[in-house]
Motif scaffolding. Sequence first.
Motif, mmCIF file in Angstrom:
data_model
loop_
_atom_site.group_PDB
_atom_site.id
_atom_site.type_symbol
_atom_site.label_atom_id
_atom_site.label_comp_id
_atom_site.label_asym_id
_atom_site.label_seq_id
_atom_site.Cartn_x
_atom_site.Cartn_y
_atom_site.Cartn_z
ATOM 1 N N LEU A 80 0.824 -1.209 0.000
ATOM 2 C CA LEU A 80 0.000 0.000 0.000
ATOM 3 C C LEU A 80 0.859 1.261 0.000
ATOM 4 O O LEU A 80 0.537 2.244 -0.682
ATOM 5 N N ILE A 81 1.964 1.236 0.768
ATOM 6 C CA ILE A 81 2.814 2.430 0.869
ATOM 7 C C ILE A 81 3.691 2.609 -0.360
ATOM 8 O O ILE A 81 3.803 3.705 -0.912
ATOM 9 N N ILE A 82 4.321 1.519 -0.817
ATOM 10 C CA ILE A 82 5.314 1.619 -1.896
ATOM 11 C C ILE A 82 4.650 1.635 -3.273
ATOM 12 O O ILE A 82 4.917 2.504 -4.099
ATOM 13 N N LYS A 83 3.782 0.654 -3.516
ATOM 14 C CA LYS A 83 3.199 0.503 -4.840
ATOM 15 C C LYS A 83 2.071 1.488 -5.101
ATOM 16 O O LYS A 83 2.029 2.166 -6.132
ATOM 17 N N PHE A 84 1.153 1.587 -4.135
ATOM 18 C CA PHE A 84 -0.037 2.404 -4.352
ATOM 19 C C PHE A 84 0.059 3.792 -3.728
ATOM 20 O O PHE A 84 -0.886 4.577 -3.829
ATOM 21 N N LYS A 85 1.201 4.098 -3.082
ATOM 22 C CA LYS A 85 1.472 5.429 -2.549
ATOM 23 C C LYS A 85 0.422 5.897 -1.540
ATOM 24 O O LYS A 85 0.062 7.068 -1.497
ATOM 25 N N TRP A 86 -0.073 4.985 -0.723
ATOM 26 C CA TRP A 86 -1.030 5.364 0.309
ATOM 27 C C TRP A 86 -0.315 6.152 1.403
ATOM 28 O O TRP A 86 0.846 5.907 1.705
ATOM 29 N N GLN A 87 -1.045 7.077 2.015
ATOM 30 C CA GLN A 87 -0.521 7.756 3.189
ATOM 31 C C GLN A 87 -0.368 6.733 4.323
ATOM 32 O O GLN A 87 -1.187 5.823 4.470
ATOM 33 N N GLU A 88 0.698 6.874 5.125
ATOM 34 C CA GLU A 88 1.042 5.843 6.111
ATOM 35 C C GLU A 88 -0.083 5.584 7.109
ATOM 36 O O GLU A 88 -0.315 4.439 7.515
ATOM 37 N N PHE A 89 -0.778 6.629 7.538
ATOM 38 C CA PHE A 89 -1.866 6.457 8.499
ATOM 39 C C PHE A 89 -2.966 5.562 7.926
ATOM 40 O O PHE A 89 -3.436 4.621 8.589
ATOM 41 N N LEU A 90 -3.364 5.835 6.681
ATOM 42 C CA LEU A 90 -4.406 5.022 6.046
ATOM 43 C C LEU A 90 -3.937 3.591 5.834
ATOM 44 O O LEU A 90 -4.709 2.639 6.022
#
Length: 481
Positions: A25-35
């Motif tokens: 989620l963080i690396i591939k999809f660039k989600w914000q860390e909290f989410l």
Amino acid sequence: MTQLISHEAWVIIAAVLAVGLLLLLIIKFKWQEFLALLTTSIVFGIAVGGNPNDLLEFIVEEMGAELGQLALVIGLGSIFGMMLQRAGAAERIAHSLVDRLSDWRILIGLCVAGFLVGTSVYIDVAIVILVPMLYQVAQRTGKSLLYFGIPLCAGLSTAYTFMPPAPGPLATAGLMKADMGLVILFGVICGVPAMLIAGPIFGRYIASKIYVPAPIGGVGGVVAADSPTSEGNSASERDVDGTDLSPKGSPSVLTETPTRDLPRLSSVIAALLLPLILIVIGTIGRLLGGGIGEVFQFIGNPVIALLLTCLASLFFFGIRRGVPKDEIQAIATSALGPAGLIILVTGAGSVFGAVLVDSGLGDTLSSFMKDASVPLVVFGFIVASVMRISQGSGLVAMVTGASFSAPLAEALNASPAVVALTCIAIACGGAGYSHVNDSGFWMANRYFGMSVANTLKTWTVMKTIVALVGFTMVLIVSIFV
């Protein structure tokens, strides 16, 4: 699936898959860390058999329960750091060292300056303020900018990842329910050797191998002809997700004594040491007991320690220096924006840890670790290191390392000293290996005017030395606690 394998085995498999989901989620999809942390907690809780409605109620309760003290401490620490930044505390330390120390002593002085500033000022901000101040020194001496810059950055990196009230170690200590005084004590014991080896020793060595002249015209100005100009420089202005990292309003080259009225060096150092001293006094109070012990514990509680420090900084660096009250209010308010993000990420990390505890992962892993003779400090270091290398953020690495280590510490009934030492081990894992997925890497690349290859050889190696030497000290200290 859970019928084909034991529940304990499935919990471990699900935890591994949860880490994989978090990284995806963080690396591939660039989600914000909290989410990303919150979503991973929900998915993991349901995967190990939790009732969805009960799980959501549990998450809400844990988010509120865990953030009581942490939210206060992070908010107060952010206001304190912002007030020091606006008053010019970092500049005062840097100028005083350059003016008063001889050339060979200035390397140690820069390390100490970075260490003091790094406890209270965000590291990216500190680099923006302090590194350009070294340009004139490098030009005057003819030495590589790395000769002075690496010791400074080693001090910044060590304090920012080892020492409360910096956000990462503060969040880690909170999630681990560690004694803050012991965390500070072990942070100094393990951090100082790491800082000196990664700073003056490595800095002098790498400066003899790579000559980096100070940029002419300041950051973003004309780079000297013999400086690195590989294709890496064009990429240095953007993070891996394309975010523009070019400095806005960056300080220009320091060519003369600053014209603005800077605070006295003694007052700056006193302000930086005050919260650390008060927190250590609180730890002493717990050992003393009785009436005086209770008084010491009260003033040494991290909330009270930082509240007193914050109020003192607002008075001495604000009101007493003639700063208008409206401006002081604006400074304090602006500091709470970044603090809010840190609080939410930490809260989501605490939720993740609570869901892991509720799943029984702590008992399962503690049995495995006992059989495999894996110390708690090693486990915390490995988890944080994997997360740091994979997704780049030191804060997320430390929060995840603490989330996994907290249930283990509880299941193993670890002593307060071991818990505090594990916090430093987790900090070591979150400190090292900075590379192209870390915004700090690009800050160093830009402000030192280096190619990507030379940034890897200098900044990345320096950060890794901090991590490995610090962890070596953790292993040595763990023999005696």
